[in-house]
Design a protein around this motif. Structure first.
Motif, PDB file in Angstrom:
ATOM      1  N   SER A   1       0.848  -1.199   0.000  1.00 54.47           N
ATOM      2  CA  SER A   1       0.000   0.000   0.000  1.00 54.47           C
ATOM      3  C   SER A   1       0.880   1.244   0.000  1.00 54.47           C
ATOM      4  O   SER A   1       1.817   1.353   0.793  1.00 54.47           O
ATOM      5  N   VAL A   2       0.562   2.188  -0.901  1.00 55.26           N
ATOM      6  CA  VAL A   2       1.368   3.393  -1.082  1.00 55.26           C
ATOM      7  C   VAL A   2       0.459   4.615  -0.953  1.00 55.26           C
ATOM      8  O   VAL A   2      -0.647   4.616  -1.504  1.00 55.26           O
ATOM      9  N   PRO A   3       0.856   5.661  -0.241  1.00 57.24           N
ATOM     10  CA  PRO A   3       0.028   6.871  -0.146  1.00 57.24           C
ATOM     11  C   PRO A   3      -0.239   7.487  -1.514  1.00 57.24           C
ATOM     12  O   PRO A   3       0.546   7.326  -2.456  1.00 57.24           O
ATOM     13  N   ALA A   4      -1.339   8.216  -1.615  1.00 58.39           N
ATOM     14  CA  ALA A   4      -1.748   8.793  -2.900  1.00 58.39           C
ATOM     15  C   ALA A   4      -0.793   9.860  -3.387  1.00 58.39           C
ATOM     16  O   ALA A   4      -0.719  10.128  -4.590  1.00 58.39           O
ATOM     17  N   SER A   5      -0.028  10.482  -2.494  1.00 64.99           N
ATOM     18  CA  SER A   5       0.893  11.542  -2.899  1.00 64.99           C
ATOM     19  C   SER A   5       2.179  11.004  -3.520  1.00 64.99           C
ATOM     20  O   SER A   5       2.919  11.766  -4.141  1.00 64.99           O
ATOM     21  N   GLU A   6       2.483   9.725  -3.358  1.00 65.75           N
ATOM     22  CA  GLU A   6       3.734   9.157  -3.851  1.00 65.75           C
ATOM     23  C   GLU A   6       3.616   8.805  -5.328  1.00 65.75           C
ATOM     24  O   GLU A   6       2.525   8.497  -5.833  1.00 65.75           O
ATOM     25  N   ARG A   7       4.757   8.826  -6.052  1.00 60.95           N
ATOM     26  CA  ARG A   7       4.827   8.406  -7.450  1.00 60.95           C
ATOM     27  C   ARG A   7       5.947   7.397  -7.682  1.00 60.95           C
ATOM     28  O   ARG A   7       6.261   7.075  -8.822  1.00 60.95           O
ATOM     29  N   MET A   8       6.546   6.876  -6.572  1.00 59.54           N
ATOM     30  CA  MET A   8       7.629   5.912  -6.689  1.00 59.54           C
ATOM     31  C   MET A   8       7.664   5.050  -5.453  1.00 59.54           C
ATOM     32  O   MET A   8       7.383   5.526  -4.341  1.00 59.54           O
ATOM     33  N   TYR A   9       7.983   3.770  -5.631  1.00 60.99           N
ATOM     34  CA  TYR A   9       8.093   2.854  -4.504  1.00 60.99           C
ATOM     35  C   TYR A   9       9.186   1.832  -4.832  1.00 60.99           C
ATOM     36  O   TYR A   9       9.292   1.352  -5.978  1.00 60.99           O
TER      37      TYR A   9
END
Length: 813
Positions: A553-561
């Motif tokens: 699960s990644v926050p909506a503000s992120e664009r990279m993981y």
């Protein structure tokens, strides 16, 4: 009854036969006009013996009739609701004497209601001039009769001399709910009595009689207004009336307002009168109308509307301005302003003036198009930005923006609530904090602040703002600002505002980059049309080749993981986006492979080995190191060298003079073990004084690539007495088939004289061999430590030992 019908039928047939038109007669028991919802019978009498039938409407529909007698049939109509047409047909099988043609006969039935009694009679008396006037009377007819009605208004006039008799006025009022009639009366008439009588085919009705005193219903004729002439605050127009009146009412309004009445004024003239309306607003379209009244009676009808624009004035108020700083360009400020309403602009805006001033000078002064709503200016310390609007009469007061605000500590508590399609932003200041001079609430679609910024300016006592222009399935964010008189400002952000949302329509576009056991996942934000609300988080799904699935699960503000420490395997990866409603569909799967790592210890061993080899090659260039290697290898050699002259091979060669059999064991891949040994004929020469024997005749059975050159000069020393004979020649410069490589397993035989021979020749030959070996081993250092001559004493027999020099080793390697 049957006798009566029989007689009637006979008479009808007789009439038809005499006339010669029809073969049947049709009639209704209720006549051709009937009341709606009534029931009756339709009869047909035939004058021929035939097959009889009855039809209804168009196209004709066959009806189930009843036989009355041998010549007459009938159809029972129940609860008729509209006009209908009935017809009868006769299909004759035998003609009678004087029987007319067999044409069908028909009957139209009209259905309706009798008239209601007229009610709500109303009469008005309009004075045309001083001699006569017009009386207009109207009344309510009641329900629709669906028939042709005839209405008559009966009027009795009572003049002052009581000499005139009654008058009658007829009016046709078909198809209307309200009927009216007008007639002219003399100004000498004081009283009138009216009564309305109406009738149709089903009946008649009469209203009650109503008496009127004309002075009670009298009114002036409608005023006529001339075209206004207007300044910025006042309009003047002419009013014309046919008779004198005591009251005049004028009303005016702009396009967005209701009617406003101008005070009543008495008029004692019937000529043209100029009237002015003041206290108007600049640059407005105004409408005017008027009506008049005698001292008694009723008001006249309103006049037709007239309209005109008031003139412009310079704008009196400041524009509503706001500003924003671009995240990508912190050296510029974008200034926004709202289009001024007509009460502020007071005219048509020609352009906007944007200025940037410092304490010493004007840095920017530019005119912007009237259609523009924002402009970008540079930011500088202690600079002030002003925006003004210009119309044909001048500039508005400048609206000021300070480029740099002192940030105060945020103190507002902001709460967002959604009701239907509107959003309420409310805030609360701490009791100890002083209220700011003004509040500003800004909002915009997520990520589009500069493109679609909107704001609302509120007073210091306001604590909430209602936003109505929120688009459904759109995510908004914004902030509440508190602006103080000392140029300090507070800001409290809010996000995730939407009025209506659903699951996203698609998943984000994903890219991956593999680095060892780590994969970096990047994605592009969904288009606005596919988000369907506020994205709350993203989910990355990772599945290995065994089917094990792991979500991230990644926050909506992120664009990279980054996913780390992955085991070597093949993987599939995909992503989804979620809103508060639920999870959207997955994007297209991508596949990648994690390879197994090379052990660190192996890399270290290879690196150390490579460094040692490089170090040794470098050290070999030093003469002192070469001398140490030479001493080391001499220790490994035998102390006593056998004499080859005492070997068995040498004795056999002495017994068979002139020929020697040399068997060469070649390890070249082109020679196998089954091949015949190669014989070499050697002629023994007498011993010379200088210890070197010269060959006179050498016949060789060697192949061309290893044979001796026949062109060798007789004086050439082929085999020094104290050196060796190699099975592969490296000494002949004239040979075109010199073998350039030897296998490491090749055995080299030697022939030695009984003496040591000439050591100088031996050294010279060794130097030549060193040069040849240097050419073959181009990648080795030019000065090889293993090629130097070794001084060996004693005698050597070939049966005892076969020596492979280090030179051959390096050649084969």
């Amino acid at each position: 009854m049957s006798k009566t019908w029989s007689v009637f039928s006979a008479v009808t047939l007789l009439v038809q036969v005499c006339i010669g038109e029809k073969s049947c007669a049709i009639w209704s028991s209720a006549g051709s006009v009937v009341q709606r919802d009534s029931s009756f019978k339709v009869y047909c009498t035939f004058n021929c013996k035939c097959k009889r039938s009855m039809f209804c409407d168009h196209p004709p529909t066959l009806q189930s009739h009843t036989e009355l007698n041998s010549t007459t049939i009938y159809f029972h109509v129940v609860n008729i609701t509209k006009n209908r047409t009935y017809s009868c047909n006769c299909d004759c099988t035998k003609r009678q004497c004087n029987c007319p043609a067999q044409d069908p006969c028909g009957l139209d039935i009209k259905a309706g209601y009798p008239p209601d009694r007229p009610k709500n009679i109303s009469c008005n008396y309009t004075v045309i001039n001083n001699e006569s006037g017009v009386v207009i009377c109207s009344w309510n007819r009641g329900r629709e009769t669906y028939l042709r009605d005839s209405s008559v208004l009966r009027v009795r006039t009572v003049p002052r001399n009581h000499t005139d008799g009654p008058e009658f006025h007829s009016v046709s009022c078909k198809g209307t709910d309200v009927a009216s009639v007008n007639f002219t009366v003399s100004t000498s008439v004081q009283l009138i009595s009216v009564r309305v009588q109406v009738e149709n085919a089903l009946g008649s009705a009469v209203s009650s009689t109503i008496d009127y005193t004309l002075s009670d219903i009298v009114m002036p004729s409608t005023p006529v207004l001339g075209q206004p002439k207007c300044s910025s605050r006042e309009c003047i127009f002419k009013v014309k009336q046919s008779v004198k009146t005591q009251h005049l009412e004028i009303q005016y309004r702009s396009a967005e307002q209701t009617w406003t009445s101008y005070p009543h004024k008495g008029v004692q003239m019937n000529t043209v009168q100029d009237w002015s309306i003041s206290s108007l607003e600049p640059y407005r379209l105004y409408y005017f109308r008027a009506r008049s009244k005698f001292s008694i009676g009723l008001w006249s009808q309103w006049s037709s509307n007239i309209s005109s624009w008031t003139e412009e004035e310079a704008p009196a108020n400041e524009l509503d301005v706001w500003s924003a700083v671009s995240v990508s360009d912190l050296k510029s400020l974008r200034v926004y302003w709202k289009e001024a309403n007509i009460s502020v602009s007071r005219g048509k805006i020609k352009h906007y003036k944007v200025s940037v001033t410092s304490p010493d000078s004007v840095l920017v002064s530019v005119n912007v198009s009237s259609d523009a709503r924002n402009y970008t200016v540079p930011i500088c310390a202690n600079c002030e930005v002003t925006v003004s609007a210009r119309n044909s009469r001048g500039l508005s007061p400048p609206a000021r923006i300070t480029a740099h605000h002192t940030k105060a500590k945020p103190s507002q508590y902001v709460q967002v609530s959604t009701v239907n399609h509107s959003v309420t932003i409310s805030w609360r200041e701490p009791e100890t904090a002083p209220p700011p001079a003004v509040y500003v609430v800004e909002w915009y679609p997520e990520g589009l602040k500069l493109e679609e910024l909107r704001w609302m300016r509120l007073g210091r006592n306001d604590d909430h703002a209602v936003i109505t222009d929120i688009q459904p399935f759109e995510c908004y964010e914004g902030a509440v600002y508190g602006l103080y008189t000392d140029s300090s400002v507070t800001r409290t952000m809010f996000t995730g505002v939407t009025t209506l949302e659903s699951v996203p329509e698609a998943g984000p576009v994903v890219q991956e980059r593999v680095e060892g056991d780590t994969v970096k996942v990047t994605w592009i934000e969904l288009p606005r049309s596919q988000r369907r609300g506020c994205i709350t988080y993203y989910t990355i799904y990772l599945e290995n080749d065994s089917g094990h699935q792991q979500p991230y699960s990644v926050p909506a503000s992120e664009r990279m993981y980054v996913i780390r420490d992955l085991s070597p395997a093949a993987y599939s990866l995909w992503m989804t986006a979620s809103t508060a409603v639920g999870e959207g569909p997955a994007c297209q799967k991508i596949k990648f492979f994690i390879q197994e790592k090379t052990p660190l210890w192996l890399l270290l061993v290879c690196s150390v080995t490579f460094l040692i080899v490089v170090l040794l090659l470098c050290l070999c260039q030093c003469s002192a190191v070469k001398q140490k290697f030479r001493v080391f290898f001499q220790c490994l050699m035998l102390d006593v060298v056998p004499d080859p002259a005492n070997s068995k091979w040498a004795k056999e060669c002495a017994q068979e003079k002139g020929k020697m059999n040399l068997q060469l064991q070649l390890s070249n891949s082109s020679v196998t073990e089954e091949e015949e040994p190669i014989l070499v004929d050697v002629e023994e020469l007498p011993k010379q004084n200088n210890g070197i024997s010269k060959s006179r005749n050498v016949s060789s059975q060697l192949p061309p690539q290893i044979g001796l050159s026949p062109e060798t000069e007789p004086t050439t020393q082929l085999y020094p007495l104290s050196t060796y004979i190699k099975s592969f020649s490296h000494d002949s410069d004239s040979s075109d088939h010199t073998q350039t490589s030897l296998d490491t397993n090749t055995t080299v035989d030697y022939i030695s004289s009984h003496g040591m021979g000439n050591m100088e020749d031996e050294d010279q030959e060794e130097e030549e061999e060193e040069e040849e070996e240097g050419e073959m081993l181009g990648f080795f250092p030019s000065q090889n430590i293993f090629i130097d001559t070794l001084d060996i004493g004693g005698k050597l027999t070939l049966d005892a030992v076969k020596i492979d020099f280090c030179t051959d080793f390096f050649q084969n390697s």
